[in-house]
Design a protein around this motif. Structure first.
Motif, PDB file in Angstrom:
ATOM      1  N   GLU A  78       1.192  -1.242   0.197  1.00  0.00           N
ATOM      2  CA  GLU A  78       0.249   0.145  -0.201  1.00  0.00           C
ATOM      3  C   GLU A  78       1.164   0.783   0.286  1.00  0.00           C
ATOM      4  O   GLU A  78       1.342   1.240   1.141  1.00  0.00           O
ATOM      5  N   THR A 485      -4.826   1.915  -1.779  1.00  0.00           N
ATOM      6  CA  THR A 485      -6.136   1.646  -0.853  1.00  0.00           C
ATOM      7  C   THR A 485      -6.098   0.192  -0.363  1.00  0.00           C
ATOM      8  O   THR A 485      -7.126  -0.232  -1.307  1.00  0.00           O
ATOM      9  N   SER A 487      -5.466  -1.640   2.409  1.00  0.00           N
ATOM     10  CA  SER A 487      -5.647  -1.683   3.881  1.00  0.00           C
ATOM     11  C   SER A 487      -6.859  -1.440   5.081  1.00  0.00           C
ATOM     12  O   SER A 487      -7.668  -0.976   4.600  1.00  0.00           O
ATOM     13  N   VAL A 488      -7.325  -2.120   5.819  1.00  0.00           N
ATOM     14  CA  VAL A 488      -7.903  -1.802   6.512  1.00  0.00           C
ATOM     15  C   VAL A 488      -7.638  -1.116   7.923  1.00  0.00           C
ATOM     16  O   VAL A 488      -7.099  -2.303   8.946  1.00  0.00           O
ATOM     17  N   ALA A 489      -7.707  -0.307   8.450  1.00  0.00           N
ATOM     18  CA  ALA A 489      -7.333   0.109   9.713  1.00  0.00           C
ATOM     19  C   ALA A 489      -5.882  -0.626  10.335  1.00  0.00           C
ATOM     20  O   ALA A 489      -5.427  -1.155  11.140  1.00  0.00           O
ATOM     21  N   PRO A 666     -15.530  -3.779   6.061  1.00  0.00           N
ATOM     22  CA  PRO A 666     -14.137  -3.468   5.357  1.00  0.00           C
ATOM     23  C   PRO A 666     -14.464  -2.821   3.688  1.00  0.00           C
ATOM     24  O   PRO A 666     -13.437  -1.773   2.980  1.00  0.00           O
ATOM     25  N   VAL A 669     -15.142   0.826   3.398  1.00  0.00           N
ATOM     26  CA  VAL A 669     -13.900   1.600   4.573  1.00  0.00           C
ATOM     27  C   VAL A 669     -12.958   1.946   3.471  1.00  0.00           C
ATOM     28  O   VAL A 669     -12.586   3.490   3.214  1.00  0.00           O
ATOM     29  N   ARG A 673     -11.984   5.031   1.400  1.00  0.00           N
ATOM     30  CA  ARG A 673     -10.919   6.113   1.237  1.00  0.00           C
ATOM     31  C   ARG A 673     -10.963   6.416  -0.073  1.00  0.00           C
ATOM     32  O   ARG A 673      -9.664   7.793   0.524  1.00  0.00           O
ATOM     33  N   LEU A 704     -12.920   1.608  12.839  1.00  0.00           N
ATOM     34  CA  LEU A 704     -12.527   1.073  11.634  1.00  0.00           C
ATOM     35  C   LEU A 704     -12.146   2.131  10.530  1.00  0.00           C
ATOM     36  O   LEU A 704     -11.203   2.600  10.028  1.00  0.00           O
ATOM     37  N   LYS A 707     -10.251   4.990  11.933  1.00  0.00           N
ATOM     38  CA  LYS A 707      -8.741   4.403  11.432  1.00  0.00           C
ATOM     39  C   LYS A 707      -7.564   4.730  10.323  1.00  0.00           C
ATOM     40  O   LYS A 707      -6.575   4.511  10.272  1.00  0.00           O
ATOM     41  N   SER A 708      -8.553   4.326   9.459  1.00  0.00           N
ATOM     42  CA  SER A 708      -8.490   4.257   7.876  1.00  0.00           C
ATOM     43  C   SER A 708      -8.394   5.345   7.367  1.00  0.00           C
ATOM     44  O   SER A 708      -7.269   5.401   5.799  1.00  0.00           O
TER      45      SER A 708
END
Length: 746
Positions: A78, A485, A487-489, A666, A669, A673, A704, A707-708
């Motif tokens: 990422e 983009t 990842s998640v958290a 997810p 998220v 993002r 979550l 944090k992302s």
């Protein structure tokens, strides 16, 4: 092997060793060169490029990519916006000297790579350019179809192309034909000269869609070896160019198509679409699961059935085959069955996209796990049986006609057989003791004004793609899956699960963005925003945010999660800002590209958009200084593919309903993002973000999402956001760098 023999082997699609390729396309660097020697603090680019600034994140990413390429391993990376991702993987790719394929998320990114990024870095490294962007069949001009179109046009209108007369529509078509003639001549000369500028008459972006559909290459109308233009066919020449190129740039759809026809691991098997690559890059890798599901399925559409019928009739008329009566008799049965089915589906008054089983059963309910209690919809079953019978009749006809033109009739026969098999599989979904009982696929139906489309979609690609990754590891084929983009958290679990990346040897890397988000952007979230199901919510949001819109001098994106919300927001904005500000709305006549260009030109418009404006859109500077998102982008529970994926996932979770937290959250998220990522596209961009969903603060899963997101300044009130934006305007204007290093943002 001498150079002439080498080039002949490439043109014929035979495998050529990388060492032989390097003899022709050799670079101006040695094995001792490292990525640091080019982009490091004391690297060559610091001397070669004016105002070049080394970036620690770009160097780290490039070093990890090179290590993966050298060992033949897989890297999931990422890279935050502004890292310089593109050049971070292009540099080790070129240093390796190996044949490579880059799979991207869109045709636009393909074009950027071959028109801008690759030429630039090849020039800097003194590497002989040997790259090519290969696209799907329908992107290229078909010389035969174009010649036939010209003849039909002139016969119908009695006009010469040089002197068109009559109404505007005829004149426009004549002008299009003239432009295509000139394009074809130019591209043919470039192809004969083996020019790197040759795109083999790509026409999709040049002309209207309805015109292009009549003159582009099409598998149903292809005469194969019988075509008089076979030796100069643009699509064939493009494929030959691809298999002889050192680097081939494709999109994800073409990658999944290639999986069905090529075997990169079998050195003896001839190349069809792509060369025997040793390196593979998935750019915008977050799109892979959706693209895989879309392109590994099967479908039956009214449009495709009509195209096959038209192709057969055209073939019969052109060759004056004495079988027209038999064809019309057989095709009439298929046409009537298709029309009757379309009428039935259109009369149902159902959502455009629906689970197939809602039609198959009279009393189907989404939450039923067994089909035993369901009552068959006999009317629908009879209509599908009629369609099946019509297909069988046409298949028999085509099978009898193969001797007239083996290649053309066989191609259409294969297509009809595939659709017949798809129909049979659809009718067997949920039936006991059938292969589809495993629930690994879902059937869906889309109905529009133009026709219907039945689809079977695989619910996951992890098995197929995971096996491919395992083979890559076994054969030491280097793979990079990269995106801003993934990842998640901070965790890659969801992406790894989706693509079947179970091997512990697969490396993960996260490179944060180099942008100063905290000082350049602020995010407003509040639990006082109206709940998502509030009546008239869109109008209330516009009323709440109107003071912010009025004060903001730059352009504004208002991103919605549905077409209904888009229309409601647009209506409310026009009521508040009538004649004060231009409101641009998706799906109101202008294409997305033209809409975006107009938005950039105006500099202070409000653009209301949905899905396609959440990702892949780049507007720098004050032309986009505020992004508003109406609510968290959860997928609609009515989407049949999404609903089936959740049901399938829960069925494997030992009785625990985990799909919401493991799939819904997810994926929302990642989508969020992407949407918030529209604001800051350059290191000097500034602005505000507003997410109008109180669930960010009220629900446990809200953390979550937060944090992302990038580390922006958090605001809890409209006043604090307005104060932050005022403080930005009060600061001395940051002069945007006008240097060559801008292209290294990747």
């Amino acid at each position: 092997m001498n150079d002439d023999a080498l080039k002949l082997s490439l043109l014929e699609g035979r495998h050529v060793a990388d060492d032989d390729l390097s003899r022709i396309y050799g670079p101006d660097f040695t094995d001792a060169d490292t990525v640091e020697s080019f982009i490091g603090p004391q690297g060559r680019f610091l001397k070669q490029i004016k105002d070049f600034v080394p970036r620690a994140g770009q160097l780290k990413l490039s070093q990890h990519v090179k290590a993966a390429f050298d060992r033949g391993g897989t890297l999931i990376a990422e890279a935050g916006t502004g890292t310089g991702k593109t050049y971070a993987y292009l540099l080790p790719m070129l240093l390796s000297g190996k044949t490579a394929v880059i799979s991207t998320g869109s045709k636009a990114l393909q074009d950027q790579l071959v028109k801008k990024d690759l030429p630039r870095i090849c020039d800097l490294l003194h590497v002989e350019p040997c790259f090519f962007a290969l696209k799907g069949l329908s992107n290229y001009l078909c010389k035969k179809r174009f010649a036939d179109y010209q003849a039909r046009f002139q016969n119908a209108n009695g006009l010469g192309i040089e002197d068109p007369e009559g109404n505007d529509g005829i004149r426009s078509r004549a002008n299009f034909i003239k432009k295509v003639q000139l394009l074809a001549i130019k591209q043919q000369k470039l192809a004969e000269a083996d020019s790197p500028e040759c795109t083999f008459a790509e026409i999709n972006s040049e002309f209207p869609k309805d015109f292009v559909q009549q003159i582009c290459c099409d598998k149903h109308t292809c005469r194969g070896k019988a075509c008089r233009f076979r030796n100069s066919c643009f699509a064939i020449l493009a494929r030959q160019k691809a298999v002889s190129s050192k680097i081939v740039v494709i999109n994800h759809a073409l990658f999944f198509a290639d999986l069905k026809v090529d075997d990169v691991f079998d050195e003896e098997r001839p190349c069809i679409l792509l060369p025997k690559y040793k390196l593979l890059v998935f750019d915008e890798a977050h799109m892979l699961p959706d693209e895989g599901r879309n392109h590994l399925g099967a479908e039956i559409s009214l449009l495709e059935l009509k195209k096959i019928g038209d192709s057969i009739q055209q073939l019969i008329d052109q060759d004056r085959l004495e079988i027209k009566g038999e064809f019309l008799k057989g095709y009439e049965k298929l046409s009537k069955a298709s029309a009757a089915l379309f009428d039935y589906l259109s009369d149902q008054g159902c959502p455009a996209h629906r689970n197939f089983l809602c039609y198959r059963y009279q009393n189907y309910e989404e939450n039923r796990n067994s089909g035993k209690e369901q009552i068959l919809n006999l009317k629908f079953r009879d209509l599908m049986a009629g369609l099946w019978s019509g297909m069988v009749a046409m298949i028999r006809f085509l099978d009898d006609c193969k001797d007239f033109d083996e290649e053309a009739f066989s191609s259409m026969l294969a297509s009809l057989n595939e659709m017949k098999d798809t129909l049979e599989s659809l009718m067997e979904i949920k039936a006991e003791n059938k292969g589809l009982q495993k629930n690994a696929n879902v059937g869906s139906v889309e109905v529009s004004k133009r026709g219907f489309c039945f689809r079977i979609t695989p619910l996951e690609i992890s098995s197929l793609f995971g096996n491919f990754l395992n083979k890559c590891e076994e054969h030491r084929l280097g793979v990079l899956a990269a995106s801003a983009t993934l990842s998640v958290a901070g965790r890659f679990d969801k992406f790894r699960r989706d693509i079947g990346a179970s091997s512990k040897s697969i490396e993960e890397l996260a490179i944060p963005s180099s942008f100063d988000y905290r000082n350049h952007a602020a995010l407003l979230i509040s639990d006082s925003f109206p709940e998502p199901n509030t009546a008239g919510r869109e109008g209330k949001l516009v009323e709440l945010l109107a003071p912010l819109f009025e004060e903001n001098q730059g352009g504004i994106f208002f991103l919605t999660t549905s077409n209904n919300a888009l229309n409601a927001v647009a209506a409310s904005l026009r009521m508040h800002f009538d004649k004060k500000r231009t409101i641009l709305v998706q799906n109101e006549g202008l294409s997305n590209t033209k809409l975006l260009n107009k938005f950039r030109q105006l500099g202070n418009a409000i653009l209301v958009g949905t899905t396609s404006f959440w990702a892949g859109v780049d507007v720098q500077g004050q032309a986009l200084s505020l992004v508003v998102i109406d609510k968290l982008p959860f997928k609609s529970p009515s989407d049949p593919v999404y609903a089936a994926r959740c049901e399938y996932y829960d069925s494997k979770s030992q009785g625990q309903a985990r799909s919401f937290i493991d799939i819904s959250v997810p994926e929302a998220v990642i989508e969020l993002r992407q949407g918030t990522g529209r604001l800051i596209r350059h290191e000097d961009d500034t602005g505000g973000l507003v997410i109008c969903d109180p669930r960010l603060l009220k629900k446990r899963y809200g953390s979550l999402f937060l944090k992302s997101l990038p580390p922006v300044t958090m605001c809890s009130s409209l006043t604090s956001l307005r104060n932050f934006l005022r403080s930005l305007h009060a600061q001395p204007t940051i002069k945007k760098k006008e240097n060559e290093d801008e292209t290294f943002s990747g």
